[in-house]
Design a protein around this motif. Structure first.
Motif, PDB file in Angstrom:
ATOM      1  N   PHE A  55       8.171   5.035  -3.296  1.00  0.00           N
ATOM      2  CA  PHE A  55       7.491   5.762  -5.223  1.00  0.00           C
ATOM      3  C   PHE A  55       6.581   7.327  -5.075  1.00  0.00           C
ATOM      4  O   PHE A  55       5.701   7.746  -4.853  1.00  0.00           O
ATOM      5  CB  PHE A  55       6.148   4.626  -5.470  1.00  0.00           C
ATOM      6  CG  PHE A  55       5.391   4.598  -7.271  1.00  0.00           C
ATOM      7  CD1 PHE A  55       6.714   4.117  -7.462  1.00  0.00           C
ATOM      8  CD2 PHE A  55       5.106   5.244  -7.838  1.00  0.00           C
ATOM      9  CE1 PHE A  55       6.600   4.018  -9.359  1.00  0.00           C
ATOM     10  CE2 PHE A  55       4.927   5.612  -9.176  1.00  0.00           C
ATOM     11  CZ  PHE A  55       5.550   4.667  -9.920  1.00  0.00           C
ATOM     12  N   GLU A  56       7.765   7.907  -6.632  1.00  0.00           N
ATOM     13  CA  GLU A  56       7.600   9.422  -6.644  1.00  0.00           C
ATOM     14  C   GLU A  56       7.946  10.091  -5.394  1.00  0.00           C
ATOM     15  O   GLU A  56       6.577  10.886  -4.791  1.00  0.00           O
ATOM     16  CB  GLU A  56       5.722   9.326  -7.166  1.00  0.00           C
ATOM     17  CG  GLU A  56       6.693   8.960  -8.459  1.00  0.00           C
ATOM     18  CD  GLU A  56       5.081   9.251  -9.402  1.00  0.00           C
ATOM     19  OE1 GLU A  56       4.000   9.836  -8.627  1.00  0.00           O
ATOM     20  OE2 GLU A  56       4.884   8.447 -10.446  1.00  0.00           O
ATOM     21  N   ARG A  57       8.985   9.867  -4.742  1.00  0.00           N
ATOM     22  CA  ARG A  57       9.369  10.874  -2.995  1.00  0.00           C
ATOM     23  C   ARG A  57       8.008  10.317  -2.538  1.00  0.00           C
ATOM     24  O   ARG A  57       8.081  10.931  -0.790  1.00  0.00           O
ATOM     25  CB  ARG A  57       9.333  11.819  -3.584  1.00  0.00           C
ATOM     26  CG  ARG A  57      10.049  12.190  -4.483  1.00  0.00           C
ATOM     27  CD  ARG A  57      10.028  13.812  -4.451  1.00  0.00           C
ATOM     28  NE  ARG A  57      11.402  14.062  -5.892  1.00  0.00           N
ATOM     29  CZ  ARG A  57      12.724  14.612  -5.917  1.00  0.00           C
ATOM     30  NH1 ARG A  57      13.082  14.217  -4.621  1.00  0.00           N
ATOM     31  NH2 ARG A  57      13.342  14.641  -7.242  1.00  0.00           N
ATOM     32  N   GLU A  58       7.296   9.488  -1.668  1.00  0.00           N
ATOM     33  CA  GLU A  58       6.404   8.692  -0.567  1.00  0.00           C
ATOM     34  C   GLU A  58       6.378   7.463  -0.846  1.00  0.00           C
ATOM     35  O   GLU A  58       6.096   6.727  -1.730  1.00  0.00           O
ATOM     36  CB  GLU A  58       5.474   9.469  -1.568  1.00  0.00           C
ATOM     37  CG  GLU A  58       4.467   9.320   0.373  1.00  0.00           C
ATOM     38  CD  GLU A  58       2.774   9.305  -0.187  1.00  0.00           C
ATOM     39  OE1 GLU A  58       1.844   9.195   0.376  1.00  0.00           O
ATOM     40  OE2 GLU A  58       2.784  10.314  -1.375  1.00  0.00           O
ATOM     41  N   PHE A  59       6.809   6.976   0.759  1.00  0.00           N
ATOM     42  CA  PHE A  59       6.587   5.515   0.736  1.00  0.00           C
ATOM     43  C   PHE A  59       4.941   5.231   1.295  1.00  0.00           C
ATOM     44  O   PHE A  59       4.320   5.140   2.086  1.00  0.00           O
ATOM     45  CB  PHE A  59       6.824   5.252   2.223  1.00  0.00           C
ATOM     46  CG  PHE A  59       9.065   5.401   2.041  1.00  0.00           C
ATOM     47  CD1 PHE A  59       9.570   4.094   1.434  1.00  0.00           C
ATOM     48  CD2 PHE A  59       9.803   6.114   2.492  1.00  0.00           C
ATOM     49  CE1 PHE A  59      10.357   4.141   1.808  1.00  0.00           C
ATOM     50  CE2 PHE A  59      10.852   6.397   2.519  1.00  0.00           C
ATOM     51  CZ  PHE A  59      11.270   4.546   1.968  1.00  0.00           C
ATOM     52  N   ARG A  60       5.073   4.035   0.494  1.00  0.00           N
ATOM     53  CA  ARG A  60       3.701   3.985  -0.222  1.00  0.00           C
ATOM     54  C   ARG A  60       3.352   2.622   0.318  1.00  0.00           C
ATOM     55  O   ARG A  60       4.174   1.310   0.143  1.00  0.00           O
ATOM     56  CB  ARG A  60       2.627   4.307  -1.823  1.00  0.00           C
ATOM     57  CG  ARG A  60       3.144   5.018  -2.536  1.00  0.00           C
ATOM     58  CD  ARG A  60       2.908   6.725  -2.350  1.00  0.00           C
ATOM     59  NE  ARG A  60       1.308   6.009  -2.432  1.00  0.00           N
ATOM     60  CZ  ARG A  60       0.073   6.161  -3.324  1.00  0.00           C
ATOM     61  NH1 ARG A  60       1.565   6.949  -4.666  1.00  0.00           N
ATOM     62  NH2 ARG A  60      -0.213   6.350  -4.022  1.00  0.00           N
ATOM     63  N   SER A  61       2.282   2.240   1.156  1.00  0.00           N
ATOM     64  CA  SER A  61       2.056   1.054   1.522  1.00  0.00           C
ATOM     65  C   SER A  61       1.244   0.034   0.659  1.00  0.00           C
ATOM     66  O   SER A  61       1.437  -1.092   0.849  1.00  0.00           O
ATOM     67  CB  SER A  61       1.561   1.334   3.178  1.00  0.00           C
ATOM     68  OG  SER A  61       0.382   1.861   3.406  1.00  0.00           O
TER      69      SER A  61
END
Length: 191
Positions: A55-61
């Motif tokens: 999301f928005e260029r970052e993998f969010r856990s």
């Protein structure tokens, strides 16, 4: 778009990154490129969008973690994605879930199983991206439920590592050999 237009006749499946898990709401967020979608539909090439926690260029856990551990949230996201796939006549979904920050593979396997059951009941495919040499993915168990595992055989070296090849021949062969120990060959797609 121009590259897609020029090369679409050479493709047998397109996996656009159009479905995302919003880390603030734990809900599905779609970002379909209308111009690309229209070209794909006109060409007749099957479309299988990715569902990603990028999301928005970052993998969010955080959101995917909440979804994995909550039956209502799992069902909600599965049903939302399934409805979008049916509505848009997609052939299935590609799950690109990374950097999960889970202590067990139990919840991911359950999520993939539930996704596959819902999609297979409607005649749709489920594929999942897996990183080579990553113990977060239980290849053997996941292969029981998905139609294909997409081995992300790239980023051996990247901008955040020492210099080296993106994916050397020996590294790819080792990644495939390791994956093929637990996964039938006809279920492996080399990405």
């Amino acid at each position: 778009f121009f590259s897609l237009k020029r090369n679409i006749r050479n493709l047998n499946l397109i996996m656009p990154e159009w479905f995302f898990i919003d880390p603030k709401t734990d809900a599905l967020k779609t970002n379909v490129d209308v111009q690309g979608y229209n070209l794909m539909k006109k060409s007749g090439v099957p479309i299988m969008p990715m569902l990603s926690n990028n999301f928005e260029r970052e993998f969010r856990s955080e959101a995917i973690g909440r979804i994995l551990h909550n039956e209502k949230k799992r069902k909600k996201i599965i049903n939302e994605v399934l409805a979008q796939c049916i509505k848009n006549k997609f052939v299935g979904i590609n799950l690109d879930l990374e950097s999960l920050n889970e202590s067990s593979d139990k919840y991911l396997i359950q999520f993939v199983r539930e996704f596959s059951e819902a999609f297979h009941a409607k005649g749709l495919l489920v594929t999942q991206d897996i990183m080579p040499f990553n113990e977060d993915y239980n290849y053997k168990e996941l292969a029981k439920y998905v139609d294909y595992l997409v081995l992300m055989a790239y980023d051996e070296y990247s901008m955040s590592s020492d210099p080296g090849p993106v994916s050397s021949q020996k590294w790819i062969e080792a990644a495939l050999d390791k994956t093929a120990k637990d996964v039938p060959n006809n279920k492996i797609i080399l990405g």
